[in-house]
Design a protein around this motif. Structure first.
Motif, PDB file in Angstrom:
ATOM      1  N   CYS A  33      69.831 -16.853 -16.034  1.00 52.90           N
ATOM      2  CA  CYS A  33      70.681 -16.861 -17.216  1.00 52.90           C
ATOM      3  C   CYS A  33      70.033 -16.024 -18.316  1.00 52.90           C
ATOM      4  N   CYS A  36      69.334 -18.652 -21.549  1.00 51.88           N
ATOM      5  CA  CYS A  36      68.312 -19.700 -21.557  1.00 51.88           C
ATOM      6  C   CYS A  36      67.216 -19.457 -20.528  1.00 51.88           C
ATOM      7  N   CYS A  51      76.560 -20.596 -16.957  1.00 57.01           N
ATOM      8  CA  CYS A  51      75.236 -21.146 -16.690  1.00 57.01           C
ATOM      9  C   CYS A  51      75.328 -22.669 -16.619  1.00 57.01           C
ATOM     10  N   CYS A  54      73.295 -24.005 -20.032  1.00 58.56           N
ATOM     11  CA  CYS A  54      73.631 -23.720 -21.438  1.00 58.56           C
ATOM     12  C   CYS A  54      75.062 -23.250 -21.646  1.00 58.56           C
ATOM     13  N   TYR A  56      76.405 -20.475 -21.030  1.00 60.42           N
ATOM     14  CA  TYR A  56      76.592 -19.038 -21.231  1.00 60.42           C
ATOM     15  C   TYR A  56      77.549 -18.502 -20.166  1.00 60.42           C
TER      16      TYR A  56
HETATM   17 ZN   LIG Z   1      71.736 -20.589 -19.612  1.00 56.70          ZN
END
Ligand SMILES: [Zn+2]
Lengths: 282, 255
Positions: A33, A36, A51, A54, A56
């Motif tokens: 990712c 993170c 992700c 997080c 994303y």
């Molecule tokens: Zn992430």
């Protein structure tokens, strides 16, 4: 809910810890990712490609996004071909590679779509077509879509993803900023709704034009939303930019984004806004 | 054919026409008006009301400054979001009173700074594109040095754009272009050629309405600018607002 998800499974940690094992893993099997840093097996990515830790949203081609965003869609302006106003060396090869990666004729998919039952004009920029850069015909597709939406009295949803102006097309790329913004303003003057979803990355000339003109502006979690490039800024001010300076969450704090949306909730949020965010008696 | 890099050097020359000189010589009076009405005043944009050929006009210029501390405060003529918001506000105010707007541009681009990002540099430029694109009054811009990217376009999206003979307009500096596309900033001259950033090639591409000759003294050059602007303003002021706005739309629609 996320509290109960394990950050790393044992097998993932094993692959991460063992350099040689990592070399043995075929590329593409692991994902990292960019927000993170979590490393995980690609098999954990579903159609939304977010992700697990997080949220994303990994970069998607326009067609990957289209697959889960709409119940129905009809592509418009797919015969337009990229222009080469500067006769830029080896530009044709770049364009051909972009077409192959995305299955599109230009850096944006344009058409008519149904999102959660709501009919809308839809544009999805594709970060895999010459970095989603704003070429002359990218601008042309967007402008034709916006003009058609104004005429048919349809709202517009634009997903932005762009490295900015397309350098290979020089000043003619820059002109697209004004061209598209002017079309957006005619659409707005007709009392119609213009929704923007900022995705990773939205930068440069796109941020400085139609990406910043939404009646409502959503952004995906941790998407990079910027005007100038990080390196250019750091070289100019001789200091390091904070890691999150150009993240959607920071831009929201400064007042330029209405709401961060998770990909899994995007369709529902857009459908709701398309239904209630504009004129009610149209 | 003129060497494009020669044009770039001339556009950046330190002894060329300055915004201050233009304001002092093109307008019999000039009253500066400050502020973006949102909490800031960027000195890299100077705006106000001036008298031009007997009529009040709104004047907006980029400004590089003279003394070092002034130049630092103005980021060497690279506007911050507050500068673009000031320009947009002054244009909207002008339109209320049907006052024409003259903009003079010499900037490497919008300032790439941390605070500028936080204050929404992209949104501020987009605001200019919208407010200048929609204002119901004639708007003419002149590039008299560097016209760098979106930061210049933000002030050049009205009815006409003219360029001084020794000026440039491009999507990116030739050095930046060379280093991004070829990872080699030393190929700037080649990039300048390819970019087509000279007034001559931009006129051919219909990006600008015309080129203003630069002959003789600075005051002679100002007289030539005044002659062109007076003629063009008279043409635009005869147009009904609807045709003015349609013409402005088509001006960019053709690209
Ligand atoms: Zn992430």
């Amino acid at each position: 809910m996320r509290l109960f998800e394990k950050r790393n499974t044992i097998s993932e940690r094993h692959v991460k810890a063992n350099k040689r094992a990592e070399d043995l893993v075929p590329s593409g099997l692991m994902q990292r990712c960019p927000n993170c840093g979590l490393e995980f097996f690609s098999s954990r990515l579903d159609k939304y490609k977010t992700c697990p830790d997080c949220d994303y949203g990994f970069r998607l081609t326009a067609k990957e996004r289209l697959a889960w965003l709409c119940e129905e869609s009809e592509e418009w302006f797919k015969d337009i071909q990229p222009s080469d106003p500067l006769h830029f060396p080896n530009y044709e090869a770049k364009v051909a590679a972009g077409k192959k990666k995305t299955g599109l004729n230009e850096a944006v998919w344009t058409g008519l779509a149904k999102i959660g039952g709501q009919e809308t004009a839809l544009a999805i920029m594709d970060p895999f077509f010459i970095m989603g850069s704003l070429g002359q015909m990218t601008g042309e597709k967007l402008t034709r879509l916006i003009e058609a939406a104004t005429e048919k009295r349809l709202p517009i949803v634009v997903f932005t993803a762009s490295g900015g102006a397309r350098m290979q097309e020089g000043i003619y790329s820059l002109m697209q900023m004004a061209k598209v913004v002017n079309a957006v303003n005619r659409h707005k003057a007709a009392g119609l709704l213009y929704l923007v979803v900022l995705t990773d990355p939205t930068t440069g000339g796109v941020t400085a034009s139609f990406a910043s003109e939404g009646d409502i502006t959503l952004a995906e979690a941790h998407a990079m939303v910027a005007f100038a490039g990080r390196r250019v800024i750091e070289q100019t001010i001789h200091e390091q930019l904070p890691k999150d300076a150009q993240r959607a969450e920071t831009v929201l704090k400064h007042g330029f984004i209405d709401r961060i949306v998770l990909r899994q909730e995007e369709k529902g949020t857009l459908a709701w806004l398309l239904k209630y965010g504009g004129m009610q008696d149209d | 054919m003129t060497d494009a890099m020669e044009t770039v050097r001339a556009a950046r020359a330190s002894d060329k026409l300055s915004a201050h000189y233009l304001r002092a010589h093109l307008f019999s009076d000039f009253v500066e008006l400050h502020g973006d009405r949102q909490g800031a005043d960027d000195p890299a944009i100077v705006g106000g009301i001036g008298l031009f050929a007997g009529q009040p006009v709104t004047v907006i210029t980029t400004s590089r400054g003279h003394k070092l501390e002034e130049r630092l405060a103005k980021h060497f003529g690279q506007p911050e979001p507050a500068g673009y918001r000031k320009a947009a506000r002054l244009v909207k105010d002008a339109a209320r009173f049907k006052r024409p707007v003259l903009l003079f541009i010499d900037t490497a681009g919008a300032f790439p700074g941390k605070e500028a990002e936080y204050a929404g540099q992209g949104q501020a430029i987009a605001q200019c594109l919208t407010d200048i694109g929609q204002a119901q009054t004639p708007i003419i811009s002149v590039i008299f040095g560097e016209g760098g990217s979106g930061g210049a376009l933000a002030l050049a999206c009205g009815d006409e754009l003219w360029m001084m003979e020794n000026s440039m307009y491009s999507v990116l500096s030739p050095e930046g272009f060379a280093s991004i596309l070829w990872k080699d900033a030393s190929r700037a001259a080649e990039a300048a050629e390819l970019l087509g950033l000279t007034p001559e090639s931009l006129l051919k591409g219909q990006v600008i309405e015309g080129v203003i000759k630069q002959e003789g003294s600075k005051s002679a050059q100002c007289r030539e600018i005044a002659r062109v602007l007076e003629e063009e303003l008279a043409k635009l002021q005869k147009l009904p607002v609807s045709s003015l706005l349609n013409r402005r739309y088509e001006r960019f629609r053709k690209f």
